[in-house]
Design a protein around this motif. Structure first.
Motif: not given
Length: 104
Positions: A9-19
């Protein structure tokens, strides 16, 4: 796909935070999420349903559900009710248009 291939979940969140759009919404709801997590933690530690918690703080179950969703920040009056009914402290700081909890 193997379980080991799934992202955390942390990896997915970090990826989304790039948007930029996601990041703006994430930042906008940070304070509300913090309040939501504190309410959920309090209920869990005290074995309370949303309804029982609502009675304790003088609100309705639907208000507690909305607070726990973390979508909208609570008012100062709501924080005062939560504090009075539970003994939770909410020390907040307003800086440059943002609201955050002060570390206790």
């Amino acid at each position: 796909m193997k379980l080991s291939d799934l992202k955390s979940a942390r990896q997915v969140l970090e990826e989304h935070k790039q948007d930029p759009e996601f990041r703006a919404e994430w930042d906008r709801t940070a304070f509300a999420r913090d309040v939501a997590l504190r309410i959920v933690r309090y209920r869990s530690e005290n074995n309370l349903t949303q309804s029982a918690f609502a009675r304790r703080v003088g609100m309705t179950q639907s208000v507690i559900a909305r607070l726990e969703s973390g979508d909208q920040p609570p008012s100062i009056q709501t924080l005062a009710k939560l504090s009075k009914g539970t003994g939770m402290d909410f020390e907040i700081k307003f800086t440059h248009g943002s609201v955050e909890f002060v570390a206790a």
